[in-house]
Design a protein around this motif. Structure first.
Motif, mmCIF file in Angstrom:
data_model
loop_
_atom_site.group_PDB
_atom_site.id
_atom_site.type_symbol
_atom_site.label_atom_id
_atom_site.label_comp_id
_atom_site.label_asym_id
_atom_site.label_seq_id
_atom_site.Cartn_x
_atom_site.Cartn_y
_atom_site.Cartn_z
ATOM 1 N N UNK A 115 1.813 1.239 -5.526
ATOM 2 C CA UNK A 115 3.289 1.256 -5.517
ATOM 3 C C UNK A 115 3.847 2.653 -5.816
ATOM 4 N N UNK A 116 3.117 3.418 -6.633
ATOM 5 C CA UNK A 116 3.572 4.786 -6.930
ATOM 6 C C UNK A 116 3.554 5.637 -5.651
ATOM 7 N N UNK A 117 2.553 5.407 -4.801
ATOM 8 C CA UNK A 117 2.490 6.148 -3.523
ATOM 9 C C UNK A 117 3.634 5.689 -2.614
ATOM 10 N N UNK A 118 3.851 4.359 -2.568
ATOM 11 C CA UNK A 118 4.947 3.826 -1.732
ATOM 12 C C UNK A 118 6.292 4.383 -2.209
ATOM 13 N N UNK A 119 6.458 4.472 -3.536
ATOM 14 C CA UNK A 119 7.723 4.977 -4.105
ATOM 15 C C UNK A 119 7.954 6.430 -3.670
ATOM 16 N N UNK A 129 0.833 -1.212 0.000
ATOM 17 C CA UNK A 129 0.000 0.000 0.000
ATOM 18 C C UNK A 129 0.861 1.253 0.000
ATOM 19 N N UNK A 130 0.709 2.081 1.018
ATOM 20 C CA UNK A 130 1.502 3.318 1.127
ATOM 21 C C UNK A 130 2.972 3.047 1.426
ATOM 22 N N UNK A 131 3.298 1.775 1.718
ATOM 23 C CA UNK A 131 4.678 1.435 2.101
ATOM 24 C C UNK A 131 4.858 1.416 3.606
ATOM 25 N N UNK A 185 14.908 -4.848 2.267
ATOM 26 C CA UNK A 185 13.447 -4.930 2.367
ATOM 27 C C UNK A 185 12.816 -4.847 0.984
ATOM 28 N N UNK A 186 11.880 -5.761 0.721
ATOM 29 C CA UNK A 186 11.143 -5.769 -0.535
ATOM 30 C C UNK A 186 9.697 -5.446 -0.200
ATOM 31 N N UNK A 187 9.142 -4.466 -0.893
ATOM 32 C CA UNK A 187 7.744 -4.086 -0.672
ATOM 33 C C UNK A 187 6.996 -4.351 -1.967
ATOM 34 N N UNK A 188 5.985 -5.220 -1.909
ATOM 35 C CA UNK A 188 5.286 -5.584 -3.147
ATOM 36 C C UNK A 188 3.799 -5.266 -3.040
ATOM 37 N N UNK A 189 3.193 -5.109 -4.181
ATOM 38 C CA UNK A 189 1.746 -4.912 -4.245
ATOM 39 C C UNK A 189 1.310 -5.260 -5.667
ATOM 40 N N UNK A 190 0.066 -5.661 -5.829
ATOM 41 C CA UNK A 190 -0.392 -5.921 -7.197
ATOM 42 C C UNK A 190 -0.960 -4.650 -7.822
#
Ligand SMILES: C[S@@+](CC[C@H](N)C(=O)[O-])C[C@H]1O[C@@H](n2cnc3c(N)ncnc32)[C@H](O)[C@@H]1O
Length: 281
Positions: free
Chosen positions: A150-154, A123-125, A140-145
């Motif tokens: 992911x753009x928000x997390x980035x 989500x937001x990371x 750390x790997x943060x994944x989402x479908x």
């Protein structure tokens, strides 16, 4: 007629009384946001007047709040683990109970040793960035479908300058190789579609794919637990957030799948919120 800060605060509080558990605080936060100041400024300068644009913006935000939109979306940010995270309607607003998941993961990870850790459905990371802020040595790997999430997390990763987080697009553990992770943390969707406690306003405003799961809310938790058996290294940990009444089902499910040392963690109200288990090795 232009309003003073004091008048605007009283008006906001009155308008939100029937729509918020904390009308006064919400009003203060929204007004401070409109004026680009912090809350203490409002109390220091109650006689200052708002200009027309500020007044108009405040009215607009109050109307959205009255319709049940989460305060975090109106402010564009939410604090989690003392980190200021940007949030948009593409991501779930991080909840305080998810900090139990972060605490649990940190306890399980030895200090100092580089470890591969995944936050699935980031989500937001929130979870990945909280872990990264505490343990710079972790990979750390943060994944989402959801590419939008992911753009928000980035963006949050960039703002917080937490470079030890890598973002991956994909369905649960698909982006990861076999036996590649020492710890998997996830706060997946776990609310049953017919859950009577699910507030209509939550479902109206937050992403459905972040909240609702089939099989009484257990389907995504089960999918992760299934897949994680191939991805965890021997002795690695799976840490899952779940609903307040899903603890027993989770422990049973994890044990049936071959995990060991299955336990649950409670929140301050005594409700089981997080279950953890070790893949044998
Ligand atoms: C409950 S939200 C959690 C967000 C964030 N981790 C937090 O705790 O605030 C669940 C997240 O899982 C993602 N998600 C749902 N199904 C998924 C799947 N099959 N694979 C990967 N991510 C998924 C959603 O897009 C959403 O961002």
């Amino acid at each position: 007629m232009s309003l003073t800060i004091g008048q605007a605060l009283r008006q906001a509080g009155r308008q939100l009384t029937a729509h918020s558990h904390s009308p006064r605080l919400d009003g203060e936060l929204l007004l401070a946001h409109c004026l680009g100041v912090n809350r203490s400024h409002l109390h220091a300068w109650p006689e200052k007047t708002l200009d027309a644009a500020q007044q108009h913006y405040l009215e607009h935000l109050l109307a959205r709040r009255r319709r049940g939109e989460p305060l975090a979306y109106l402010l564009g940010e939410q604090e989690f683990w003392s980190l200021k995270l940007r949030v948009t309607p593409d991501v779930l607003v991080p909840r305080p109970e998810t900090e139990i998941l972060v605490e649990t993961a940190l306890e399980l990870l030895d200090k100092g040793s580089p470890r591969n850790v995944a936050d699935l459905g980031t989500g937001s990371g929130a979870i990945a960035l909280a872990l990264a802020s505490e343990r710079p040595e972790l990979n750390i790997f943060a994944s989402d479908r959801s590419a939008a999430a992911l753009a928000v997390a980035r963006d949050n990763r960039r703002r917080l300058k937490l470079d030890n987080v890598r973002l991956l697009l994909g369905h649960w553990l698909c982006p990861f190789g076999p036996r590649s992770l020492e710890l998997i943390a996830a706060n997946p969707p776990y609310v049953a579609a017919d859950d009577p406690e699910l507030e209509a306003s939550v479902l109206r405003h937050e992403p459905r794919q972040a909240l609702i799961a089939d099989g009484n809310g257990l389907a995504e938790l089960l999918a992760i637990a299934h897949q994680a058996r191939d991805t965890l290294r021997a002795g690695g940990w799976l840490v899952l957030e779940h609903g307040a009444r899903q603890g027993q089902a989770m422990r049973q499910l994890l044990t049936t799948l071959g995990y060991r040392d299955c336990t649950s963690r409670r929140d301050l109200a005594g409700l089981e919120r997080v279950s953890l288990a070790r893949w044998p090795g």
